[in-house]
Design a protein around this motif. Structure first.
Motif, PDB file in Angstrom:
ATOM      1  N   THR A  41       0.831  -1.202   0.000  1.00 55.61           N
ATOM      2  CA  THR A  41       0.000   0.000   0.000  1.00 55.61           C
ATOM      3  C   THR A  41       0.865   1.253   0.000  1.00 55.61           C
ATOM      4  OG1 THR A  41      -0.093   0.173   2.412  1.00 55.61           O
ATOM      5  CG2 THR A  41      -1.795  -1.179   1.329  1.00 55.61           C
ATOM      6  N   GLN A  42       0.264   2.361  -0.384  1.00 51.47           N
ATOM      7  CA  GLN A  42       0.967   3.645  -0.307  1.00 51.47           C
ATOM      8  C   GLN A  42       1.350   3.945   1.137  1.00 51.47           C
ATOM      9  OE1 GLN A  42      -1.713   6.464  -2.128  1.00 51.47           O
ATOM     10  NE2 GLN A  42      -0.800   6.158  -4.151  1.00 51.47           N
ATOM     11  N   GLN A  43       0.472   3.587   2.079  1.00 50.22           N
ATOM     12  CA  GLN A  43       0.759   3.847   3.490  1.00 50.22           C
ATOM     13  C   GLN A  43       1.967   3.049   3.967  1.00 50.22           C
ATOM     14  OE1 GLN A  43      -0.902   6.155   5.683  1.00 50.22           O
ATOM     15  NE2 GLN A  43       1.093   5.760   6.614  1.00 50.22           N
ATOM     16  N   ALA A  96       5.011   4.681   2.580  1.00 50.87           N
ATOM     17  CA  ALA A  96       5.222   5.947   3.298  1.00 50.87           C
ATOM     18  C   ALA A  96       5.862   5.703   4.652  1.00 50.87           C
ATOM     19  CB  ALA A  96       3.889   6.682   3.455  1.00 50.87           C
ATOM     20  N   ASP A  97       5.384   4.704   5.382  1.00 48.75           N
ATOM     21  CA  ASP A  97       5.944   4.380   6.691  1.00 48.75           C
ATOM     22  C   ASP A  97       7.409   3.973   6.582  1.00 48.75           C
ATOM     23  OD1 ASP A  97       3.438   4.869   7.810  1.00 48.75           O
ATOM     24  OD2 ASP A  97       2.918   2.741   7.980  1.00 48.75           O
ATOM     25  N   THR A 115       4.397  11.026   4.464  1.00 53.89           N
ATOM     26  CA  THR A 115       2.975  10.727   4.585  1.00 53.89           C
ATOM     27  C   THR A 115       2.486   9.962   3.356  1.00 53.89           C
ATOM     28  OG1 THR A 115       2.246  12.755   3.486  1.00 53.89           O
ATOM     29  CG2 THR A 115       2.600  12.869   5.884  1.00 53.89           C
ATOM     30  N   ARG A 116       1.335   9.305   3.520  1.00 54.65           N
ATOM     31  CA  ARG A 116       0.724   8.613   2.389  1.00 54.65           C
ATOM     32  C   ARG A 116       0.391   9.598   1.280  1.00 54.65           C
ATOM     33  NH1 ARG A 116      -3.515   8.391  -0.244  1.00 54.65           N
ATOM     34  NH2 ARG A 116      -4.623   9.716   1.210  1.00 54.65           N
ATOM     35  N   ASN A 123       1.399   9.433  -2.623  1.00 59.29           N
ATOM     36  CA  ASN A 123       0.381   9.563  -3.658  1.00 59.29           C
ATOM     37  C   ASN A 123       0.762  10.644  -4.664  1.00 59.29           C
ATOM     38  OD1 ASN A 123      -2.325  11.021  -4.584  1.00 59.29           O
ATOM     39  ND2 ASN A 123      -2.756   8.851  -4.265  1.00 59.29           N
TER      40      ASN A 123
END
Length: 72
Positions: A23-25, A28-29, A34-35, A39
């Motif tokens: 996932t984008q999240q 990002a982590d 940030t997500r 994006n």
């Protein structure tokens, strides 16, 4: 796109898909942003800093030029 018509393309969406549908999240982590930033980079609305670009390439185990391409 910049005023001179140059653009940085990326393969992040494809790499995320082939990396276990990350996932984008999750990305990002792993890179400390940030997500929303992931994006924007993925969608070509924002060019990452060199540090963030290297972190993204590192997560996927790819050379920088396989993740990002500079088009004129």
């Amino acid at each position: 796109m910049s005023p001179s018509g140059e653009r940085i393309r990326n393969q992040i969406r494809e790499l995320r898909f082939h990396h276990g549908e990350m996932t984008q999240q999750h990305l990002a982590d792993q890179i400390g942003v940030t997500r929303q930033t992931v994006n924007a980079i993925e969608g070509g609305k924002y060019s990452p800093s060199l540090e963030v670009a290297f972190k993204i390439a590192y997560v996927f185990g790819k050379p920088l030029e396989e993740v990002f391409q500079f088009d004129t």
